[in-house]
Design a protein around this motif. Structure first.
Motif, mmCIF file in Angstrom:
data_model
loop_
_atom_site.group_PDB
_atom_site.id
_atom_site.type_symbol
_atom_site.label_atom_id
_atom_site.label_comp_id
_atom_site.label_asym_id
_atom_site.label_seq_id
_atom_site.Cartn_x
_atom_site.Cartn_y
_atom_site.Cartn_z
ATOM 1 N N PRO A 171 -5.589 -8.171 20.575
ATOM 2 C CA PRO A 171 -4.209 -7.733 20.308
ATOM 3 C C PRO A 171 -3.177 -8.556 21.081
ATOM 4 C CG PRO A 171 -5.634 -5.834 20.609
ATOM 5 C CD PRO A 171 -6.439 -7.034 21.014
ATOM 6 N N GLY A 172 -3.490 -8.888 22.322
ATOM 7 C CA GLY A 172 -2.570 -9.695 23.105
ATOM 8 C C GLY A 172 -2.419 -11.101 22.554
ATOM 9 N N TRP A 173 -3.546 -11.700 22.119
ATOM 10 C CA TRP A 173 -3.476 -13.051 21.542
ATOM 11 C C TRP A 173 -2.623 -13.036 20.277
ATOM 12 C CZ3 TRP A 173 -4.451 -16.112 25.126
ATOM 13 C CH2 TRP A 173 -5.568 -15.998 25.960
ATOM 14 N N TRP A 174 -2.777 -11.990 19.461
ATOM 15 C CA TRP A 174 -1.987 -11.917 18.241
ATOM 16 C C TRP A 174 -0.508 -11.673 18.550
ATOM 17 C CZ3 TRP A 174 -2.300 -13.045 13.214
ATOM 18 C CH2 TRP A 174 -3.546 -13.461 12.750
ATOM 19 N N GLY A 175 -0.239 -10.954 19.620
ATOM 20 C CA GLY A 175 1.148 -10.802 20.036
ATOM 21 C C GLY A 175 1.773 -12.130 20.426
ATOM 22 N N VAL A 176 1.023 -12.918 21.175
ATOM 23 C CA VAL A 176 1.506 -14.249 21.569
ATOM 24 C C VAL A 176 1.678 -15.136 20.337
ATOM 25 C CG1 VAL A 176 0.912 -16.353 22.841
ATOM 26 C CG2 VAL A 176 0.516 -14.097 23.874
ATOM 27 N N PHE A 177 0.687 -15.098 19.462
ATOM 28 C CA PHE A 177 0.724 -15.931 18.257
ATOM 29 C C PHE A 177 1.938 -15.582 17.396
ATOM 30 C CE2 PHE A 177 -1.488 -16.773 13.955
ATOM 31 C CZ PHE A 177 -1.010 -18.078 13.909
ATOM 32 N N ALA A 178 2.152 -14.291 17.147
ATOM 33 C CA ALA A 178 3.290 -13.866 16.338
ATOM 34 C C ALA A 178 4.613 -14.260 16.989
ATOM 35 C CB ALA A 178 3.242 -12.351 16.116
ATOM 36 N N THR A 179 4.671 -14.170 18.312
ATOM 37 C CA THR A 179 5.896 -14.542 19.020
ATOM 38 C C THR A 179 6.189 -16.021 18.862
ATOM 39 O OG1 THR A 179 5.559 -12.765 20.637
ATOM 40 C CG2 THR A 179 7.031 -14.566 21.269
ATOM 41 N N THR A 180 5.164 -16.853 18.957
ATOM 42 C CA THR A 180 5.385 -18.299 18.812
ATOM 43 C C THR A 180 5.827 -18.651 17.389
ATOM 44 O OG1 THR A 180 3.062 -18.763 18.240
ATOM 45 C CG2 THR A 180 3.655 -18.785 20.575
ATOM 46 N N LEU A 181 5.243 -17.984 16.385
ATOM 47 C CA LEU A 181 5.649 -18.256 15.007
ATOM 48 C C LEU A 181 7.099 -17.832 14.780
ATOM 49 C CD1 LEU A 181 2.487 -17.142 12.979
ATOM 50 C CD2 LEU A 181 3.153 -19.454 13.685
ATOM 51 N N PRO A 192 -7.053 -18.698 19.897
ATOM 52 C CA PRO A 192 -7.714 -17.436 20.272
ATOM 53 C C PRO A 192 -7.442 -16.315 19.277
ATOM 54 C CG PRO A 192 -5.813 -17.840 21.673
ATOM 55 C CD PRO A 192 -6.012 -19.079 20.868
ATOM 56 N N ALA A 193 -6.261 -16.334 18.621
ATOM 57 C CA ALA A 193 -5.943 -15.267 17.673
ATOM 58 C C ALA A 193 -6.861 -15.329 16.453
ATOM 59 C CB ALA A 193 -4.478 -15.371 17.244
ATOM 60 N N LEU A 194 -7.013 -16.506 15.862
ATOM 61 C CA LEU A 194 -7.813 -16.623 14.640
ATOM 62 C C LEU A 194 -9.309 -16.648 14.932
ATOM 63 C CD1 LEU A 194 -5.666 -19.195 12.623
ATOM 64 C CD2 LEU A 194 -5.784 -16.714 12.331
ATOM 65 N N HIS A 195 -9.711 -17.372 15.975
ATOM 66 C CA HIS A 195 -11.144 -17.415 16.296
ATOM 67 C C HIS A 195 -11.616 -16.043 16.778
ATOM 68 C CE1 HIS A 195 -14.631 -20.137 17.854
ATOM 69 N NE2 HIS A 195 -15.051 -19.103 17.181
ATOM 70 N N GLY A 196 -10.772 -15.359 17.516
ATOM 71 C CA GLY A 196 -11.134 -14.003 17.919
ATOM 72 C C GLY A 196 -11.211 -13.060 16.738
ATOM 73 N N LEU A 197 -10.317 -13.234 15.761
ATOM 74 C CA LEU A 197 -10.290 -12.354 14.594
ATOM 75 C C LEU A 197 -11.587 -12.437 13.797
ATOM 76 C CD1 LEU A 197 -8.644 -10.469 12.716
ATOM 77 C CD2 LEU A 197 -7.878 -12.540 11.527
ATOM 78 N N VAL A 198 -12.102 -13.654 13.584
ATOM 79 C CA VAL A 198 -13.303 -13.786 12.746
ATOM 80 C C VAL A 198 -14.545 -13.269 13.444
ATOM 81 C CG1 VAL A 198 -12.346 -15.744 11.496
ATOM 82 C CG2 VAL A 198 -13.752 -16.169 13.522
ATOM 83 N N ARG A 199 -14.451 -12.956 14.722
ATOM 84 C CA ARG A 199 -15.587 -12.410 15.446
ATOM 85 C C ARG A 199 -15.533 -10.888 15.555
ATOM 86 N NH1 ARG A 199 -18.587 -15.771 18.512
ATOM 87 N NH2 ARG A 199 -18.865 -14.185 20.137
ATOM 88 N N THR A 200 -14.512 -10.265 14.994
ATOM 89 C CA THR A 200 -14.408 -8.815 15.047
ATOM 90 C C THR A 200 -15.382 -8.185 14.049
ATOM 91 O OG1 THR A 200 -12.630 -8.824 13.400
ATOM 92 C CG2 THR A 200 -11.995 -8.894 15.731
ATOM 93 N N PRO A 201 -15.842 -6.954 14.295
ATOM 94 C CA PRO A 201 -16.783 -6.303 13.364
ATOM 95 C C PRO A 201 -16.236 -6.170 11.950
ATOM 96 C CG PRO A 201 -16.751 -5.146 15.466
ATOM 97 C CD PRO A 201 -15.638 -6.151 15.513
ATOM 98 N N VAL A 202 -14.930 -5.903 11.821
ATOM 99 C CA VAL A 202 -14.355 -5.709 10.487
ATOM 100 C C VAL A 202 -14.497 -6.977 9.660
ATOM 101 C CG1 VAL A 202 -12.226 -5.271 9.216
ATOM 102 C CG2 VAL A 202 -12.752 -3.927 11.263
ATOM 103 N N LEU A 203 -14.104 -8.106 10.205
ATOM 104 C CA LEU A 203 -14.170 -9.347 9.444
ATOM 105 C C LEU A 203 -15.597 -9.867 9.352
ATOM 106 C CD1 LEU A 203 -11.916 -10.770 7.996
ATOM 107 C CD2 LEU A 203 -11.832 -12.459 9.813
#
Length: 327
Positions: free
Chosen positions: A206-216, A239-250
């Protein structure tokens, strides 16, 4: 052992590439809103591809091999990357020269000899600009090993930063190589320390995605001009995208794996597929307007993904040399 997280990441990345290609120049009048998402997309999706390439290069021994294997490695990379670069570029050039007087063609070719020159030298005007990644990846693959042997991974990262600070001319895609080589180096570094870093990617997602969204958002607002937006957004995406593909949902989703298996074929042929379907829609009376864009956008995205996969499965599988080239 095959890394399914990397396959899923490639699948998501290639879908983003196709979405970025559905508008070759300007969106239709009244659909200028697409410029915003497209600009944001180009802040990170190709840096993420270079990151994945560097990651795989390290895991497969494509960086740390002995010096005696340098020539063999360069020849293998040339066959894998330069051969499709030149073949596809020539196919696109000839196809545009034949078709551009009959149907609508984006990024028209100036002629055979000027087109050949633009294809390999004055690449800012290339009739097949989308293949730049192949040449840039080849340069990264053959230049990273000697730099790594001399200066290690810190030196490789430093070289990437220096290149990004330079402004080489748009000759043989040296400008794009300078802007993207750093992300290949980051992929090498991340792969070396994956046991430490990958759990952090997932745990703090969640923190990585917060940083990613802020930069965009900052890039879209104009607070990160020029290559600063590419650097900051490209690094934040990792970290946002690589972390996402390692989540159980994806991890339970099969479509990213399916796209990941056909990444090379989709990359090579998506622009051709999009161009053919766009010209067909225009011939059928679907206008390139704000209203028509709602038909063009999903149709072109689907075409850019599905038609290359069908071409790979139904045609290229029957030609072993081309099948290997597009794997």
């Amino acid at each position: 052992e095959r890394r399914l997280d990397l396959d899923r990441a490639k699948g998501i990345a290639i879908l983003l590439v196709v979405m970025g290609h559905i508008v070759a120049a300007a969106p239709p009048a009244g659909a200028e809103w697409w410029d915003g998402p497209r600009y944001v997309l180009y802040r990170f999706h190709m840096p993420f591809f270079l990151y994945l390439s560097g990651y795989v290069a390290w895991l497969s021994g494509g960086v740390s091999f002995p010096p005696a294997q340098t020539r063999q490695h360069a020849a293998g990379r040339a066959q894998r990357l330069l051969l499709p670069f030149f073949l596809l570029g020539l196919i696109v050039l000839v196809g545009k020269l034949v078709a551009q007087d009959l149907v609508h063609v984006d990024n028209r070719a100036a002629g055979l000899l000027p087109g050949l020159r633009d294809l390999v030298l004055t690449t800012e005007d290339s009739p097949a600009t989308f293949i730049w990644f192949l040449l840039v990846l080849f340069l990264c693959a053959v230049l990273a090993p000697p730099v790594w042997r001399v200066a290690g991974t810190p030196g490789l990262l430093a070289a990437g930063l220096v290149l990004m600070a330079l402004e080489p001319p748009a000759i043989a895609y040296l400008d794009r190589f300078a802007r993207h080589a750093l992300f290949f180096a980051v992929g090498v570094a991340m792969a070396q320390h994956q046991a430490l870093l990958l759990p952090v990617f997932t745990a703090w997602l969640p923190g990585w995605w917060g940083v990613f969204a802020t930069t965009l958002a900052a890039a879209l607002a104009g607070w990160l001009p020029g290559d600063w937006s590419l650097l900051v957004c490209g690094l934040a995406a990792i970290p946002a995208l690589h972390g996402l593909v390692r989540t159980p949902v994806l991890s339970r989703q099969t479509w990213p794996l399916a796209l990941g298996r056909y990444t090379m074929a989709i990359y090579l042929f998506n622009v051709i597929a999009i161009g053919v379907v766009k010209a067909t829609l225009l011939q059928l009376g679907v206008p390139w307007t704000a209203a028509g864009f709602w038909i063009h956008a999903p149709a072109l995205t689907l075409a850019g993904v599905a038609l290359p996969i069908l071409f790979k499965r139904l045609v290229l599988r029957r030609a072993p040399a081309f099948d290997r080239m597009t794997d």
